[in-house]
Design an enzyme around this catalytic site. Structure first.
Site, PDB file in Angstrom:
ATOM      1  CD  GLU A 279     -82.047-131.580  19.593  1.00 44.86           C
ATOM      2  OE1 GLU A 279     -82.265-130.650  20.379  1.00 44.86           O
ATOM      3  OE2 GLU A 279     -80.984-131.739  18.976  1.00 44.86           O
TER       4      GLU A 279
HETATM    5  C1  LIG Z   1     -79.968-135.250  23.305  1.00 48.44           C
HETATM    6  C2  LIG Z   1     -79.563-133.815  23.054  1.00 48.44           C
HETATM    7  O1  LIG Z   1     -79.226-133.101  23.971  1.00 48.44           O
HETATM    8  N1  LIG Z   1     -79.601-133.399  21.755  1.00 48.44           N
HETATM    9  C3  LIG Z   1     -79.125-132.031  21.432  1.00 48.44           C
HETATM   10  N2  LIG Z   1     -79.777-131.108  22.374  1.00 48.44           N
HETATM   11  C4  LIG Z   1     -79.110-129.881  22.709  1.00 48.44           C
HETATM   12  C5  LIG Z   1     -77.639-130.099  22.977  1.00 48.44           C
HETATM   13  C6  LIG Z   1     -76.945-128.805  23.376  1.00 48.44           C
HETATM   14  O2  LIG Z   1     -77.317-128.440  24.690  1.00 48.44           O
HETATM   15  C7  LIG Z   1     -76.997-130.686  21.740  1.00 48.44           C
HETATM   16  O3  LIG Z   1     -77.131-129.842  20.620  1.00 48.44           O
HETATM   17  C8  LIG Z   1     -77.609-132.051  21.463  1.00 48.44           C
HETATM   18  O4  LIG Z   1     -77.129-132.529  20.205  1.00 48.44           O
END
Ligand SMILES: CC(=O)N[C@H]1NC[C@H](CO)[C@H](O)[C@@H]1O
Length: 478
Positions: A279
């Protein structure tokens, strides 16, 4: 009712016999078979005997029974443990190559009147390698989740220890990171002795601790304690005062990362470290005039995923000098970063999962699957069944590709979780993932699973882990 009682996860092979022995706390004890390759000097085993003696007899001892009553001739008085593997790992750490298979012939059933009957069964357990991830940056919590993990045969604790909201890891090299980045500099930090305690507590239960220090994104808290580490964002021609991902163009960034990960390498004994890479938001990098100039110099045009790859590449080169293996979230692979052949790619995004597994394994990388098992996504009803039905190896690929999926991981991200609701939100929902990843692929009957899981959940509650109920009903011990 399941013929397998409260067995969870279901072993590869089970034979339930009608032969039953009575156990009495007065005489029963667990000890090393004389042929065993590990004995009294193996603290890991002796510690386990003490724990299981407690699990078996505590409930009746609380009733003041057992110790006083003298043993009857029909009682079973001993359970012998015979370690056959040469490397007993008594004083070392579990690793990705640890042999976790076991075969034993005894299952203790505690009946409501607290006498103990032991079915003589033969169980063969071998793992398909489950491991759960926990994100503690957004919460601080105690270790009883490690106890429950061991009961559910989870063997890796992926500790996503820092993130945007807070930096609780107390670094000896850079103490200002938690001093300024933690929620509170001494009530909400993991000191070096806390970290050591968690690693040892996990080791005694056969659980690896794989730390994750996620960069270049999810690093807001790092910037509180480390000046110039993050990219200053601009609005128009002047800095906006907010910061974005780690600044990939400064040499000071890589000097810092090199010193930081050298410390991480000494603090965490596991052969792997998770470097994150998920992200990454490019908007701040795009707004910064120095970054724009850097993009030109590097010939990246307007493709900021090339800048992210540039950063990750240099970070991976740093980690390679610490001779640790690394795990990265799937975006690093998706963005075409050049990876070492033993890199573990962590598939988490919910869309086109089978396609992603197919691509990652076709590229020859070992893979951990989390996508179907994000336990932080809650919903009304028995969502454990959704986790139970997911099959990690249903993607199109050769057997060689399937073998590259070395495990799965249940994730519980902490946006809405802290010590007050971690345990009931984690168990028994994560138990469903544990059986999916541990038991045979064709163990899928939801009714049989429900019957065993409801009992397994009550066992956890009886032992002090407040696991939430699957549905209506009550526990025999209540
Ligand atoms: C690898 C990953 O999952 N990154 C983000 N994605 C959404 C998650 C919540 O469901 C968390 O915010 C996390 O930091």
């Amino acid at each position: 009712d399941s013929p397998y009682g409260s067995l969870w996860p279901l072993p590869q092979k089970v034979k339930i016999s009608t032969v039953v022995f009575k156990l009495s706390g007065a005489s029963f004890h667990i000890f090393d078979a004389k042929e065993s390759s590990s004995g009294a000097s193996c603290r890991l085993l002796q510690n386990a005997y003490r724990r299981y003696d407690e699990y078996i007899f505590t409930s009746s001892r609380k009733q003041g029974q057992n110790k006083s009553k003298k043993a009857l001739a029909s009682d079973m008085s001993e359970l012998q443990v015979w370690i056959t593997s040469a490397d007993s790992e008594c004083d070392s750490y579990p690793s990705v190559t640890s042999d976790e298979s076991c075969e034993f012939t005894g299952m203790v059933f505690v009946f409501f009147h607290f006498s103990h009957l032991c079915h003589v069964n033969s169980l063969l357990h071998s793992t398909r390698r489950p491991h759960p991830c926990l994100n503690t940056s957004r919460m601080i919590t105690e270790v009883n989740y490690l106890t429950a993990m061991a009961w559910n045969k989870f063997n890796v604790f992926h500790w996503h220890i820092v993130d945007d909201p807070s930096f609780p890891y107390l670094s000896r090299t850079f103490p200002q990171l938690s001093q300024h980045g933690a929620y509170h500099p001494y009530t909400h930090v993991y000191t070096p002795s806390d970290v050591k305690m968690i690693i040892e507590f996990a080791r005694l239960r056969g659980i690896r601790v794989v730390p994750e220090f996620d960069t270049p994104g999810h690093t807001q808290s790092w910037g509180k304690g480390q000046k110039d580490l993050l990219t200053p964002c601009y609005s128009g021609a002047s800095p906006s005062g907010s910061f974005g991902p780690v600044n990939p163009m400064l040499n000071t960034t890589y000097d810092f990362m090199s010193m930081f990960f050298k410390e991480v390498n000494t603090v965490f004994p596991d052969a792997y470290v998770h470097l994150g890479g998920d992200e990454v938001d490019f908007s701040c990098w795009k707004s910064n005039p120095d970054i724009q100039k850097f993009m030109e110099q590097q010939g990246f045009g307007m493709d900021y995923s090339k800048l992210e790859s540039f950063y990750i590449q240099r970070l991976l080169d740093i980690i390679t000098t610490t001779n640790k293996g690394y795990m990265i979230w799937q975006e690093v692979f998706d963005n075409g970063v050049k990876l070492k052949s033993d890199t573990v790619v962590h598939v988490w995004m919910g869309n086109k999962v089978e396609e992603e597994l197919q691509k990652v394994t076709e590229a020859g990388f070992t893979t951990i699957l989390s996508a179907p098992w994000y336990l932080d996504y809650i919903s009304y009803g028995q969502d454990w069944q959704k986790f139970y039905r997911a099959e990690p190896l249903s993607f199109k690929g050769t057997d060689a590709q399937k073998k590259l999926v070395i495990g799965g991981e249940a994730c519980l991200w902490g946006e809405y979780v802290d010590a007050t609701n971690l345990t009931p939100r984690l168990w028994p929902r994560a138990s469903a993932v544990g059986e999916r990843l541990w038991s045979d692929r064709d163990v899928r009957d939801l009714n049989d699973a429900y019957s065993r899981l409801a009992k397994h959940r009550c066992r956890m509650v009886q032992r002090g882990i407040p696991a939430e109920p699957l549905f209506t009903g009550y526990c025999a011990h209540e």
